[in-house]
Design an enzyme around this catalytic site. Structure first.
Site, PDB file in Angstrom:
ATOM      1  N   PHE A  89      21.988 -37.682  18.198  1.00 43.74           N
ATOM      2  CA  PHE A  89      22.367 -36.839  19.344  1.00 43.74           C
ATOM      3  C   PHE A  89      21.154 -36.085  19.907  1.00 43.74           C
ATOM      4  CE2 PHE A  89      24.065 -32.274  19.772  1.00 43.74           C
ATOM      5  CZ  PHE A  89      24.207 -32.341  21.156  1.00 43.74           C
TER       6      PHE A  89
ATOM      7  N   GLY B 283      23.424 -42.061  13.468  1.00 50.08           N
ATOM      8  CA  GLY B 283      23.089 -42.241  14.885  1.00 50.08           C
ATOM      9  C   GLY B 283      23.585 -43.584  15.411  1.00 50.08           C
TER      10      GLY B 283
ATOM     11  N   VAL C  59      12.980 -43.136   6.806  1.00 49.31           N
ATOM     12  CA  VAL C  59      11.763 -42.344   6.563  1.00 49.31           C
ATOM     13  C   VAL C  59      11.670 -41.823   5.120  1.00 49.31           C
ATOM     14  CG1 VAL C  59      11.380 -41.708   8.976  1.00 49.31           C
ATOM     15  CG2 VAL C  59      12.766 -40.203   7.519  1.00 49.31           C
TER      16      VAL C  59
ATOM     17  N   LYS D 133      17.376 -36.356   0.209  1.00 49.76           N
ATOM     18  CA  LYS D 133      16.108 -37.093   0.235  1.00 49.76           C
ATOM     19  C   LYS D 133      15.412 -37.051   1.596  1.00 49.76           C
ATOM     20  CE  LYS D 133      16.626 -40.473  -3.451  1.00 49.76           C
ATOM     21  NZ  LYS D 133      16.593 -41.894  -3.773  1.00 49.76           N
TER      22      LYS D 133
ATOM     23  N   ASN E 122       6.853 -37.455   3.428  1.00 51.78           N
ATOM     24  CA  ASN E 122       6.173 -38.659   3.956  1.00 51.78           C
ATOM     25  C   ASN E 122       5.605 -38.382   5.346  1.00 51.78           C
ATOM     26  OD1 ASN E 122       6.956 -40.075   1.674  1.00 51.78           O
ATOM     27  ND2 ASN E 122       8.785 -40.955   2.641  1.00 51.78           N
TER      28      ASN E 122
ATOM     29  N   TYR F 113      22.797 -29.952   1.979  1.00 49.99           N
ATOM     30  CA  TYR F 113      22.178 -29.784   3.304  1.00 49.99           C
ATOM     31  C   TYR F 113      21.352 -28.502   3.328  1.00 49.99           C
ATOM     32  CZ  TYR F 113      22.076 -29.593   8.484  1.00 49.99           C
ATOM     33  OH  TYR F 113      21.694 -29.546   9.810  1.00 49.99           O
TER      34      TYR F 113
ATOM     35  N   LYS G 284      17.280 -28.373   3.402  1.00 49.92           N
ATOM     36  CA  LYS G 284      16.573 -27.842   4.572  1.00 49.92           C
ATOM     37  C   LYS G 284      15.657 -26.685   4.158  1.00 49.92           C
ATOM     38  CE  LYS G 284      18.243 -30.245   8.138  1.00 49.92           C
ATOM     39  NZ  LYS G 284      17.406 -31.059   9.041  1.00 49.92           N
TER      40      LYS G 284
ATOM     41  N   TYR H  35       2.193 -27.652   3.177  1.00 49.35           N
ATOM     42  CA  TYR H  35       1.216 -28.538   3.832  1.00 49.35           C
ATOM     43  C   TYR H  35       0.384 -27.755   4.842  1.00 49.35           C
ATOM     44  CZ  TYR H  35       2.358 -32.986   1.774  1.00 49.35           C
ATOM     45  OH  TYR H  35       2.479 -34.024   0.887  1.00 49.35           O
TER      46      TYR H  35
ATOM     47  N   ARG I 105      32.306 -32.330  13.974  1.00 49.20           N
ATOM     48  CA  ARG I 105      31.811 -31.024  14.431  1.00 49.20           C
ATOM     49  C   ARG I 105      32.772 -30.445  15.471  1.00 49.20           C
ATOM     50  NH1 ARG I 105      25.313 -31.847  14.709  1.00 49.20           N
ATOM     51  NH2 ARG I 105      25.762 -34.039  15.107  1.00 49.20           N
TER      52      ARG I 105
HETATM   53  P1  NAD Z   1      22.669 -36.894  14.359  1.00 51.89           P
HETATM   54  O1  NAD Z   1      23.431 -37.308  13.138  1.00 51.89           O
HETATM   55  O2  NAD Z   1      23.226 -37.270  15.681  1.00 51.89           O
HETATM   56  O3  NAD Z   1      21.180 -37.443  14.280  1.00 51.89           O
HETATM   57  C1  NAD Z   1      20.470 -37.627  13.086  1.00 51.89           C
HETATM   58  C2  NAD Z   1      19.797 -38.994  13.126  1.00 51.89           C
HETATM   59  O4  NAD Z   1      18.999 -39.168  11.945  1.00 51.89           O
HETATM   60  C3  NAD Z   1      20.791 -40.158  13.148  1.00 51.89           C
HETATM   61  O5  NAD Z   1      20.459 -41.050  14.188  1.00 51.89           O
HETATM   62  C4  NAD Z   1      20.630 -40.808  11.775  1.00 51.89           C
HETATM   63  O6  NAD Z   1      20.954 -42.178  11.774  1.00 51.89           O
HETATM   64  C5  NAD Z   1      19.159 -40.501  11.489  1.00 51.89           C
HETATM   65  N1  NAD Z   1      18.769 -40.525  10.075  1.00 51.89           N
HETATM   66  C6  NAD Z   1      19.362 -39.883   9.044  1.00 51.89           C
HETATM   67  N2  NAD Z   1      18.704 -40.124   7.897  1.00 51.89           N
HETATM   68  C7  NAD Z   1      17.649 -40.923   8.224  1.00 51.89           C
HETATM   69  C8  NAD Z   1      16.586 -41.507   7.471  1.00 51.89           C
HETATM   70  N3  NAD Z   1      16.491 -41.344   6.151  1.00 51.89           N
HETATM   71  N4  NAD Z   1      15.671 -42.267   8.125  1.00 51.89           N
HETATM   72  C9  NAD Z   1      15.763 -42.476   9.468  1.00 51.89           C
HETATM   73  N5  NAD Z   1      16.748 -41.947  10.222  1.00 51.89           N
HETATM   74  C10 NAD Z   1      17.686 -41.175   9.608  1.00 51.89           C
HETATM   75  O7  NAD Z   1      22.467 -35.313  14.254  1.00 51.89           O
HETATM   76  P2  NAD Z   1      21.847 -34.263  15.293  1.00 51.89           P
HETATM   77  O8  NAD Z   1      22.892 -33.280  15.606  1.00 51.89           O
HETATM   78  O9  NAD Z   1      21.162 -34.976  16.401  1.00 51.89           O
HETATM   79  O10 NAD Z   1      20.780 -33.529  14.366  1.00 51.89           O
HETATM   80  C11 NAD Z   1      19.391 -33.820  14.447  1.00 51.89           C
HETATM   81  C12 NAD Z   1      18.616 -32.859  13.546  1.00 51.89           C
HETATM   82  O11 NAD Z   1      18.848 -31.508  13.961  1.00 51.89           O
HETATM   83  C13 NAD Z   1      19.032 -32.924  12.069  1.00 51.89           C
HETATM   84  O12 NAD Z   1      17.876 -32.770  11.279  1.00 51.89           O
HETATM   85  C14 NAD Z   1      19.929 -31.716  11.906  1.00 51.89           C
HETATM   86  O13 NAD Z   1      19.914 -31.228  10.582  1.00 51.89           O
HETATM   87  C15 NAD Z   1      19.308 -30.729  12.880  1.00 51.89           C
HETATM   88  N6  NAD Z   1      20.300 -29.732  13.344  1.00 51.89           N
HETATM   89  C16 NAD Z   1      21.219 -30.052  14.291  1.00 51.89           C
HETATM   90  C17 NAD Z   1      22.134 -29.073  14.711  1.00 51.89           C
HETATM   91  C18 NAD Z   1      23.142 -29.347  15.801  1.00 51.89           C
HETATM   92  O14 NAD Z   1      23.906 -28.434  16.171  1.00 51.89           O
HETATM   93  N7  NAD Z   1      23.205 -30.522  16.393  1.00 51.89           N
HETATM   94  C19 NAD Z   1      22.126 -27.803  14.127  1.00 51.89           C
HETATM   95  C20 NAD Z   1      21.197 -27.538  13.128  1.00 51.89           C
HETATM   96  C21 NAD Z   1      20.264 -28.495  12.759  1.00 51.89           C
HETATM   97  N1  UDP Z   2      36.081 -26.270  12.616  1.00 49.84           N
HETATM   98  C1  UDP Z   2      37.435 -26.227  12.924  1.00 49.84           C
HETATM   99  N2  UDP Z   2      38.070 -27.399  13.229  1.00 49.84           N
HETATM  100  C2  UDP Z   2      37.422 -28.604  13.254  1.00 49.84           C
HETATM  101  C3  UDP Z   2      36.036 -28.628  12.955  1.00 49.84           C
HETATM  102  C4  UDP Z   2      35.411 -27.445  12.625  1.00 49.84           C
HETATM  103  O1  UDP Z   2      38.058 -25.162  12.915  1.00 49.84           O
HETATM  104  O2  UDP Z   2      38.056 -29.620  13.553  1.00 49.84           O
HETATM  105  C5  UDP Z   2      35.397 -25.000  12.293  1.00 49.84           C
HETATM  106  C6  UDP Z   2      34.671 -25.032  10.955  1.00 49.84           C
HETATM  107  O3  UDP Z   2      35.545 -24.622   9.927  1.00 49.84           O
HETATM  108  C7  UDP Z   2      33.549 -24.048  11.200  1.00 49.84           C
HETATM  109  C8  UDP Z   2      33.253 -24.174  12.695  1.00 49.84           C
HETATM  110  O4  UDP Z   2      34.399 -24.799  13.264  1.00 49.84           O
HETATM  111  O5  UDP Z   2      33.985 -22.740  10.933  1.00 49.84           O
HETATM  112  C9  UDP Z   2      32.036 -25.011  13.025  1.00 49.84           C
HETATM  113  O6  UDP Z   2      32.146 -26.226  12.333  1.00 49.84           O
HETATM  114  P1  UDP Z   2      31.103 -27.417  12.522  1.00 49.84           P
HETATM  115  O7  UDP Z   2      31.528 -28.525  11.595  1.00 49.84           O
HETATM  116  O8  UDP Z   2      30.970 -27.771  13.946  1.00 49.84           O
HETATM  117  O9  UDP Z   2      29.693 -26.841  12.085  1.00 49.84           O
HETATM  118  P2  UDP Z   2      29.183 -25.707  11.095  1.00 49.84           P
HETATM  119  O10 UDP Z   2      28.782 -24.591  11.994  1.00 49.84           O
HETATM  120  O11 UDP Z   2      30.264 -25.295  10.149  1.00 49.84           O
HETATM  121  O12 UDP Z   2      28.054 -26.353  10.420  1.00 49.84           O
END
Ligand code: NAD
Ligand code: UDP
Length: 316
Positions: free
Chosen positions: A11, A36, A57, A94, A102, A148, A152, A162, A189
């Site tokens: 995303f 993804g 990766v 991982k 890496n 998670y 992180k 690093y 989500r």
């Molecule tokens: P997403 O699941 O849409 O994207 C993650 C991508 O990483 C996917 O395409 C998946 O296939 C790829 N991936 C996972 N493990 C991999 C690996 N070992 N090697 C290669 N590719 C791999 O999620 P997103 O919402 O786009 O999140 C992207 C990043 O942002 C993540 O690191 C996530 O922890 C961080 N993040 C997102 C949010 C949010 O609200 N969207 C909030 C906090 C942190």
């Molecule tokens: N949540 C919910 N209904 C759903 C999905 C999530 O009430 O169908 C709530 C969840 O319990 C959390 C908040 O919405 O309190 C955000 O959840 P999300 O999974 O989007 O991300 P989080 O912020 O918890 O990582």
């Protein structure tokens, strides 16, 4: 510049890629497609400045095989939804440890700059609200979010190591809940779940009493902030998110109001374990260092997202 993005078919990374290509850069993406989808970057198939490699990766040989100059590395790869990271617990640990490692090695070898996509989950179930970057958090190290949150937190420590010992140019962002087109409709989500449920006339599943809070950032605002952080000279973590906080129940009501034809109702289901009760970013640092703050209102952002899923969900 030549820019490497891990998790490129996800995303956020797919939107980041669009921004970087629009700035004239060359982008090399790596993704193993565990969460993804190729369709997120299908529109880039014929772009000569874009290449997507299927690879993991976590595997050092995949990362070492990246040839040529690498000016920037955005480490975006990781399952990101609670359903995703519980399903892929070991891989989540991982990709944020060995995977980050890496890519930091690659950054050191090619003298590139590395950005770690960390998360507000570093603050766990926070005891202070809003959260600023100097808060150390309240994390259950063995709970259902630990694969998670702790991974992180490790990735941040690894990034700083690093930087301090090897002089790698590093950046860390803590991303707060972000929404927009290209989210996986079934990754659980909250925003995408409620929109999908409302468009399909299914009940909106509010967990617990819905009084827990979140603060929702539209994807274009976040991506701009990520890019500004990378191009800044600030090494310590920066919160990126929208500080407008509301309850989950109010999110459900807002989405229903924006889809007036929906026949959905709201149902209440059990609260998952360790679900943070409040979450809101203090973005003073981002404002000061980057001159950044979100500009897209929820009404506007949710409206765009609903239009996107009206189109794409009806085609499925
Ligand atoms: P997403 O699941 O849409 O994207 C993650 C991508 O990483 C996917 O395409 C998946 O296939 C790829 N991936 C996972 N493990 C991999 C690996 N070992 N090697 C290669 N590719 C791999 O999620 P997103 O919402 O786009 O999140 C992207 C990043 O942002 C993540 O690191 C996530 O922890 C961080 N993040 C997102 C949010 C949010 O609200 N969207 C909030 C906090 C942190
Ligand atoms: N949540 C919910 N209904 C759903 C999905 C999530 O009430 O169908 C709530 C969840 O319990 C959390 C908040 O919405 O309190 C955000 O959840 P999300 O999974 O989007 O991300 P989080 O912020 O918890 O990582």
């Amino acid at each position: 510049m030549r820019i490497l993005i891990s998790g490129a078919a996800g995303f956020l990374a797919s939107h980041l890629t669009d921004l970087l290509l629009s700035q004239g850069h060359e982008v090399l993406g790596i993704d193993n497609f565990i969460t993804g989808k190729a369709e997120n970057v299908k529109h880039l198939e014929d772009n000569r400045k874009y290449k997507l490699v299927k690879g993991d990766v976590i595997d050092p040989t995949v990362v070492a095989a990246v040839d040529g100059p690498v000016d920037r590395i955005y480490h975006m790869a990781s399952p990101a939804s609670p359903i995703g990271y519980v399903k892929h617990q070991v891989l989540t640990m991982k990709v944020n440890s060995q995977g980050a490692w890496n890519l930091l090695e690659l950054a050191e070898a090619r003298k590139g700059r590395f950005l770690m996509a960390s998360t507000s989950e570093c603050y766990g179930d926070p005891l202070v609200n809003p959260q600023n970057e100097s808060y150390w958090g309240n994390v259950n190290s063995i709970g259902m979010r630990s694969m998670y949150d702790e991974a992180k937190r490790f990735s941040e420590a690894c990034t700083m190591a690093y930087h301090r010992e090897r002089n790698v140019a590093t950046r860390i962002i803590r991303i707060f809940n972000t929404y927009g087109p290209r989210m996986d409709p079934y990754d659980g989500r909250v925003v995408i779940s409620f929109i999908r449920q409302a468009l399909n006339n299914e009940p909106l599943t509010v967990f617990g009493d819905g009084k827990q809070t979140r603060s929702l950032c539209y994807v274009s605002d976040l991506i701009r902030g990520i890019n500004l952080t990378m191009e800044s000279d600030f090494v310590e973590p920066i919160n990126l998110g929208n500080p407008s906080e509301l309850t989950i129940l109010d999110i459900a009501k807002e989405i229903l109001a924006l889809i007036p034809e929906s026949k959905s109702t709201i149902t209440f289901q059990a609260m998952p374990p360790d679900d943070p009760k409040v979450r809101c970013p203090d973005i003073s640092r981002a404002k000061k260092i980057l001159g950044w703050e979100p500009v897209v209102t929820r009404r506007e952002g949710l409206g765009k997202m609903i239009e996107f899923y009206r189109e794409t969900l009806s085609k499925k």
